[in-house]
Write an enzyme that holds these catalytic residues in place. Sequence first.
Site, PDB file in Angstrom:
ATOM      1  N   HIS A   1      -9.341   0.977   5.389  1.00  0.00           N
ATOM      2  CA  HIS A   1      -8.045   1.201   6.035  1.00  0.00           C
ATOM      3  C   HIS A   1      -8.248   2.146   7.225  1.00  0.00           C
ATOM      4  O   HIS A   1      -9.086   3.057   7.164  1.00  0.00           O
ATOM      5  CB  HIS A   1      -7.051   1.801   5.034  1.00  0.00           C
ATOM      6  CG  HIS A   1      -5.650   1.801   5.549  1.00  0.00           C
ATOM      7  ND1 HIS A   1      -5.217   2.726   6.464  1.00  0.00           N
ATOM      8  CD2 HIS A   1      -4.610   0.964   5.320  1.00  0.00           C
ATOM      9  CE1 HIS A   1      -3.942   2.458   6.767  1.00  0.00           C
ATOM     10  NE2 HIS A   1      -3.562   1.396   6.090  1.00  0.00           N
TER      11      HIS A   1
ATOM     12  N   SER B   1       3.967  -2.075  10.283  1.00  0.00           N
ATOM     13  CA  SER B   1       5.427  -2.145  10.407  1.00  0.00           C
ATOM     14  C   SER B   1       6.000  -3.515  10.006  1.00  0.00           C
ATOM     15  O   SER B   1       6.940  -4.004  10.649  1.00  0.00           O
ATOM     16  CB  SER B   1       5.876  -1.748  11.814  1.00  0.00           C
ATOM     17  OG  SER B   1       5.493  -0.405  12.087  1.00  0.00           O
TER      18      SER B   1
ATOM     19  N   GLU C   1      -4.867  -4.831  10.847  1.00  0.00           N
ATOM     20  CA  GLU C   1      -3.830  -3.814  11.030  1.00  0.00           C
ATOM     21  C   GLU C   1      -4.075  -3.085  12.352  1.00  0.00           C
ATOM     22  O   GLU C   1      -4.920  -2.169  12.415  1.00  0.00           O
ATOM     23  CB  GLU C   1      -3.876  -2.791   9.887  1.00  0.00           C
ATOM     24  CG  GLU C   1      -3.581  -3.369   8.526  1.00  0.00           C
ATOM     25  CD  GLU C   1      -3.067  -2.304   7.558  1.00  0.00           C
ATOM     26  OE1 GLU C   1      -2.070  -2.579   6.883  1.00  0.00           O
ATOM     27  OE2 GLU C   1      -3.642  -1.204   7.499  1.00  0.00           O
TER      28      GLU C   1
ATOM     29  N   GLU D   1      -6.703   4.618   8.192  1.00  0.00           N
ATOM     30  CA  GLU D   1      -6.565   6.045   7.858  1.00  0.00           C
ATOM     31  C   GLU D   1      -7.856   6.574   7.228  1.00  0.00           C
ATOM     32  O   GLU D   1      -8.234   7.723   7.436  1.00  0.00           O
ATOM     33  CB  GLU D   1      -5.350   6.243   6.929  1.00  0.00           C
ATOM     34  CG  GLU D   1      -4.049   6.011   7.687  1.00  0.00           C
ATOM     35  CD  GLU D   1      -2.918   5.419   6.867  1.00  0.00           C
ATOM     36  OE1 GLU D   1      -2.974   5.457   5.627  1.00  0.00           O
ATOM     37  OE2 GLU D   1      -1.971   4.888   7.485  1.00  0.00           O
TER      38      GLU D   1
ATOM     39  N   GLY E   1       3.036   2.428  10.785  1.00  0.00           N
ATOM     40  CA  GLY E   1       3.973   3.536  10.591  1.00  0.00           C
ATOM     41  C   GLY E   1       4.729   3.917  11.842  1.00  0.00           C
ATOM     42  O   GLY E   1       5.391   4.954  11.882  1.00  0.00           O
TER      43      GLY E   1
ATOM     44  N   GLY F   1       3.099  -1.031   4.280  1.00  0.00           N
ATOM     45  CA  GLY F   1       3.132   0.386   3.944  1.00  0.00           C
ATOM     46  C   GLY F   1       4.545   0.835   3.614  1.00  0.00           C
ATOM     47  O   GLY F   1       5.033   0.664   2.493  1.00  0.00           O
ATOM     48  N   GLY F   2       5.227   1.395   4.605  1.00  0.00           N
ATOM     49  CA  GLY F   2       6.547   1.999   4.387  1.00  0.00           C
ATOM     50  C   GLY F   2       7.531   1.107   3.628  1.00  0.00           C
ATOM     51  O   GLY F   2       8.194   1.559   2.684  1.00  0.00           O
TER      52      GLY F   2
ATOM     53  N   ASN G   1       0.859  -1.181   0.000  1.00  0.00           N
ATOM     54  CA  ASN G   1       0.000   0.000   0.000  1.00  0.00           C
ATOM     55  C   ASN G   1       0.897   1.233   0.000  1.00  0.00           C
ATOM     56  O   ASN G   1       1.497   1.564   1.015  1.00  0.00           O
ATOM     57  CB  ASN G   1      -0.900  -0.041   1.247  1.00  0.00           C
ATOM     58  CG  ASN G   1      -1.733   1.220   1.394  1.00  0.00           C
ATOM     59  OD1 ASN G   1      -1.807   2.041   0.490  1.00  0.00           O
ATOM     60  ND2 ASN G   1      -2.367   1.366   2.554  1.00  0.00           N
ATOM     61  N   TRP G   2       0.956   1.887  -1.145  1.00  0.00           N
ATOM     62  CA  TRP G   2       1.851   3.049  -1.281  1.00  0.00           C
ATOM     63  C   TRP G   2       1.284   4.292  -0.599  1.00  0.00           C
ATOM     64  O   TRP G   2       1.968   5.305  -0.494  1.00  0.00           O
ATOM     65  CB  TRP G   2       2.124   3.337  -2.752  1.00  0.00           C
ATOM     66  CG  TRP G   2       2.949   2.300  -3.460  1.00  0.00           C
ATOM     67  CD1 TRP G   2       3.256   1.029  -3.023  1.00  0.00           C
ATOM     68  CD2 TRP G   2       3.590   2.448  -4.742  1.00  0.00           C
ATOM     69  NE1 TRP G   2       4.034   0.386  -3.955  1.00  0.00           N
ATOM     70  CE2 TRP G   2       4.252   1.224  -5.024  1.00  0.00           C
ATOM     71  CE3 TRP G   2       3.649   3.468  -5.682  1.00  0.00           C
ATOM     72  CZ2 TRP G   2       4.974   1.024  -6.199  1.00  0.00           C
ATOM     73  CZ3 TRP G   2       4.363   3.267  -6.852  1.00  0.00           C
ATOM     74  CH2 TRP G   2       5.029   2.048  -7.108  1.00  0.00           C
ATOM     75  N   LYS G   3       0.031   4.251  -0.219  1.00  0.00           N
ATOM     76  CA  LYS G   3      -0.639   5.420   0.378  1.00  0.00           C
ATOM     77  C   LYS G   3      -0.451   6.635  -0.535  1.00  0.00           C
ATOM     78  O   LYS G   3      -0.402   6.472  -1.754  1.00  0.00           O
ATOM     79  CB  LYS G   3      -0.122   5.652   1.813  1.00  0.00           C
ATOM     80  CG  LYS G   3      -0.215   4.362   2.653  1.00  0.00           C
ATOM     81  CD  LYS G   3       0.008   4.564   4.122  1.00  0.00           C
ATOM     82  CE  LYS G   3      -0.131   3.223   4.841  1.00  0.00           C
ATOM     83  NZ  LYS G   3       0.018   3.333   6.289  1.00  0.00           N
TER      84      LYS G   3
HETATM   85  P1  13P Z   1       3.414   0.447   7.680  1.00  0.00           P
HETATM   86  O1  13P Z   1       3.919  -0.832   7.060  1.00  0.00           O
HETATM   87  O2  13P Z   1       4.143   1.661   7.167  1.00  0.00           O
HETATM   88  O3  13P Z   1       3.339   0.368   9.154  1.00  0.00           O
HETATM   89  O4  13P Z   1       1.904   0.650   7.148  1.00  0.00           O
HETATM   90  C1  13P Z   1       1.003  -0.396   7.282  1.00  0.00           C
HETATM   91  C2  13P Z   1      -0.215  -0.059   6.530  1.00  0.00           C
HETATM   92  O5  13P Z   1      -0.976   0.808   6.925  1.00  0.00           O
HETATM   93  C3  13P Z   1      -0.476  -0.777   5.277  1.00  0.00           C
HETATM   94  O6  13P Z   1      -1.762  -0.550   4.807  1.00  0.00           O
END
Ligand code: 13P
Length: 249
Positions: free
Chosen positions: A94, A212, A166, A96, A172, A233-234, A9-11
Amino acid sequence: MRQKIVAGNWKMNLDLAEGKELLLSIIDGQINEGTTAIVIPPFIHLNSFKQMLSHTKIALGAQNCHQQDSGAFTGEVSAAMLKSVGVEYVVLGHSERREYFMEDSLSLSFKVTKVIEKGLRPIYCCGETLAQRQEGEHFEIIRAQVKNGLFHLNEMELLNCVVAYEPVWAIGTGETASPAQAQEIHAFIRKTIATEYGDMVAENISILYGGSVKPNNAEELFNCPDIDGGLVGGAALDANSFIAICNSF
Ligand code: 13P
């Protein structure tokens, strides 16, 4: 058979040139047979990415969609539009989106329905905040999120879904749920599904862990019996890390 999935997920990161560079590096890498790798960039990259992925096994996902087919919904993108550019998966719910865009499980249930109706597969996210975990409410929160977002589906429809757990406190932050903590919740989600739909459905649905996930913890997480991969994510913004995670089964 449960699918092994790693979804990146590149956000809201990377412009088109940066995104293409990362995607090319991922395409050049070696992802093991047996892992479904999914790249989930911002909407605006989807069309050109689909063309770049045409001779690969990497699938394309979107980060959200609207629940209506079309109409006066300025700024929104429909499931049919996503389908028309070759998207296969759509992340829904998600944390967010839940936190900053006021999405809740009931409104998400309409998106889930629309995504499935258009022949796409939802990656439906659930997870508790730190405060909810500290209050011991996490099982109830997750059960309600799964039930309210997904349990209107019939068996076949549910089998088209991927669930992602999650924990909000691990997103993050560099703080990962321990494999034991993650496994406990994944087993709970599977049991919740089994209670409603029976063991066959519960055993065949993929449940991903997100929060993470990195190359140095992915293997231990993915070795847990109820963890079928990751929503990353990251670490998905670095080709080597993403490929290493894809190859951590
Ligand atoms: P991180 O891997 O950066 O913690 O993000 C997880 C995430 O929200 C994937 O959708």
